[in-house]
Design a protein around this motif. Structure first.
Motif, short mmCIF file in Angstrom:
data_model
loop_
_atom_site.label_atom_id
_atom_site.label_comp_id
_atom_site.label_asym_id
_atom_site.label_seq_id
_atom_site.Cartn_x
_atom_site.Cartn_y
_atom_site.Cartn_z
N HIS A 90 0.84 -1.20 0.00
CA HIS A 90 0.00 0.00 0.00
C HIS A 90 0.88 1.26 0.00
N GLN A 91 1.88 1.29 0.88
CA GLN A 91 2.73 2.46 1.06
C GLN A 91 4.10 1.97 1.52
N ALA A 92 5.16 2.75 1.22
CA ALA A 92 6.51 2.38 1.63
C ALA A 92 7.37 3.62 1.80
N GLY A 93 8.42 3.49 2.61
CA GLY A 93 9.37 4.58 2.81
C GLY A 93 10.64 4.05 3.46
N LEU A 94 11.71 4.79 3.33
CA LEU A 94 12.98 4.40 3.93
C LEU A 94 12.97 4.69 5.42
N ALA A 95 13.59 3.81 6.21
CA ALA A 95 13.64 3.97 7.66
C ALA A 95 15.01 3.55 8.17
N ARG A 96 15.33 3.98 9.40
CA ARG A 96 16.56 3.57 10.09
C ARG A 96 16.15 2.76 11.31
N PRO A 97 16.09 1.44 11.18
CA PRO A 97 15.60 0.62 12.29
C PRO A 97 16.56 0.47 13.45
N TRP A 98 17.87 0.56 13.21
CA TRP A 98 18.85 0.34 14.26
C TRP A 98 20.14 1.02 13.86
N PHE A 99 21.11 1.00 14.73
CA PHE A 99 22.41 1.61 14.46
C PHE A 99 23.00 1.01 13.18
N ALA A 100 23.43 1.86 12.27
CA ALA A 100 24.11 1.47 11.03
C ALA A 100 23.27 0.60 10.12
N GLN A 101 21.96 0.77 10.14
CA GLN A 101 21.09 0.02 9.25
C GLN A 101 20.11 0.94 8.55
N ALA A 102 19.73 0.55 7.36
CA ALA A 102 18.64 1.20 6.63
C ALA A 102 17.73 0.09 6.13
N ALA A 103 16.44 0.38 6.06
CA ALA A 103 15.47 -0.62 5.62
C ALA A 103 14.34 0.08 4.90
N TRP B 176 -6.86 -3.38 11.42
CA TRP B 176 -6.24 -3.99 12.60
C TRP B 176 -5.22 -5.07 12.25
N ASP B 177 -4.92 -5.21 10.98
CA ASP B 177 -3.91 -6.18 10.56
C ASP B 177 -2.52 -5.68 10.93
N VAL B 178 -1.68 -6.59 11.41
CA VAL B 178 -0.30 -6.26 11.74
C VAL B 178 0.59 -7.26 11.03
N PRO B 179 1.43 -6.89 10.10
CA PRO B 179 1.53 -5.56 9.52
C PRO B 179 0.34 -5.29 8.61
N GLY B 180 0.07 -4.04 8.42
CA GLY B 180 -1.05 -3.63 7.59
C GLY B 180 -0.92 -2.18 7.22
N PRO B 181 -2.02 -1.57 6.76
CA PRO B 181 -1.95 -0.19 6.31
C PRO B 181 -1.65 0.81 7.44
N ASN B 182 -1.81 0.38 8.69
CA ASN B 182 -1.54 1.28 9.82
C ASN B 182 -0.26 0.93 10.57
N SER B 183 0.37 -0.17 10.25
CA SER B 183 1.63 -0.55 10.91
C SER B 183 2.56 -1.17 9.87
N ALA B 184 3.79 -0.73 9.90
CA ALA B 184 4.76 -1.15 8.89
C ALA B 184 5.52 -2.39 9.30
N VAL B 185 6.07 -3.04 8.30
CA VAL B 185 7.04 -4.11 8.50
C VAL B 185 8.33 -3.65 7.82
N LEU B 186 9.46 -3.89 8.46
CA LEU B 186 10.75 -3.48 7.91
C LEU B 186 11.31 -4.61 7.05
N VAL B 187 11.60 -4.29 5.80
CA VAL B 187 12.09 -5.28 4.85
C VAL B 187 13.48 -4.86 4.39
N GLY B 188 14.38 -5.80 4.36
CA GLY B 188 15.71 -5.55 3.81
C GLY B 188 16.58 -4.69 4.69
N ALA C 259 10.44 0.50 5.01
CA ALA C 259 9.24 0.31 5.84
C ALA C 259 8.06 0.14 4.90
N ILE C 260 7.44 -1.03 4.92
CA ILE C 260 6.35 -1.35 4.00
C ILE C 260 5.05 -1.46 4.76
N TYR C 261 4.03 -0.79 4.26
CA TYR C 261 2.67 -0.89 4.78
C TYR C 261 1.87 -1.71 3.78
#
Length: 165
Positions: free
Chosen positions: A91-104, A114-126, A106-108
């Motif tokens: 549905h939606q995606a953007g770049l995020a910094r999940p932890w020190f020295a990482q980029a991922a 109420w789905d997790v992950p879903g349109p209201n909560s992201a899952v970090l991929v890659g 963020a996919i919705y």
């Protein structure tokens, strides 16, 4: 599947960077051990252990990459390539910094409210090992590829270490 150039139409979105992510901490580690032995006649275990852990993690994740082809996303981790999501599932995606020295990424994914992950909560991929933040050129390239596939962009995702931009 390889990512040399663009075989099979796979574009590299993010790739691990061994030079700054492993060699810079390795240099700091060597400098710290040398000066601590010379000045303190001993080695401080916590900082040395932390830097050694950073170097080992960066070395093991040196070949990881997040790729995109005409079907969806591809994740290369330790030589294996898997497909975590197809374009029609995102549905939606953007770049995020999940932890020190990482980029991922963020996919919705599509789904109910109420789905997790879903349109209201992201899952970090890659989760890619990257010491610094992705530069503007990389962000624009990733967002252009996502837009071309019909994915809405989340320009301000929040990671554990704050906003990416």
């Amino acid at each position: 599947m390889g990512d040399r150039g663009k075989p099979g139409g796979a574009d590299v979105l993010l790739a691990s960077q061994v030079w700054p992510a492993a060699l810079v901490p390795a240099g700091v580690l060597g400098l710290q051990v040398g000066t601590s032995v010379w000045l303190l006649r001993g080695v401080p275990l916590f900082p040395v252990g932390f830097l050694l852990g950073v170097v080992v993690l960066a070395w093991f994740q040196r070949g990881d990459a997040l790729l995109a082809d005409e079907t969806g996303l591809l994740l290369r981790h330790r030589g294996r390539v898997t497909r975590p999501y197809r374009w029609h599932e995102i549905h939606q995606a953007g770049l995020a910094r999940p932890w020190f020295a990482q980029a991922a990424l963020a996919i919705y994914p599509h789904g109910g409210p109420w789905d997790v992950p879903g349109p209201n909560s992201a899952v970090l991929v890659g989760r890619i090992w990257m010491l610094g933040r992705p530069n503007r050129e990389t962000r624009e390239r990733v967002y252009a590829i996502l837009r071309s596939r019909g994915v809405a962009i989340d320009e301000k995702p929040v990671g554990r270490f704050g906003r990416l931009v």
